[in-house]
Write a protein that holds these residues in place. Sequence first.
Motif: not given
Length: 152
Positions: A1-18
């Motif tokens: 499967m593949a999708a075009r990469v386009e910016r989308r709205e998403v809420a920030p999450d302080p629990g996310v990290r690399a």
Amino acid sequence: MAARVERREVAPDPGVRAPRRSDAPAVAALMLDAYRGTIDDDGETPQETLDLVERLFAGEYGSVLWNVSEVTERDGRIVAAAVCTVFEGRPFLAFLVTAPEWKGRGLARAALTRAINRLAVAGDPLLRLVVTHGNAPAERLYASLGFVVESD
């Protein structure tokens, strides 16, 4: 499967990290837990799963896109992860997993959306992935984000 990469709205999450290489044991435990009893459960042992994640993080399946990938923590535990690599010269979602008790809360959708946004900033036009036919929750999620089956 593949999708075009386009910016989308998403809420920030302080629990996310690399993710970090040192996260391999926690990510392996998450994967084992997330896949247990599902169509993607191949009966892997904890050690086999850890070996797989360590090889993935070491680049055996393509260079990890550390700046695109992420883990989500809750109460000091990794409960979701999205890891992207480079496969055949293109961005590839190697896996997207959520702990069973955290499913249905939008963590996978948000993680994949943030990965897509990071790729968009980098100028990558497509993100590819492979999903097991019959993994209905994953197929629905990917389709809702614009992923379509590629023809050979």
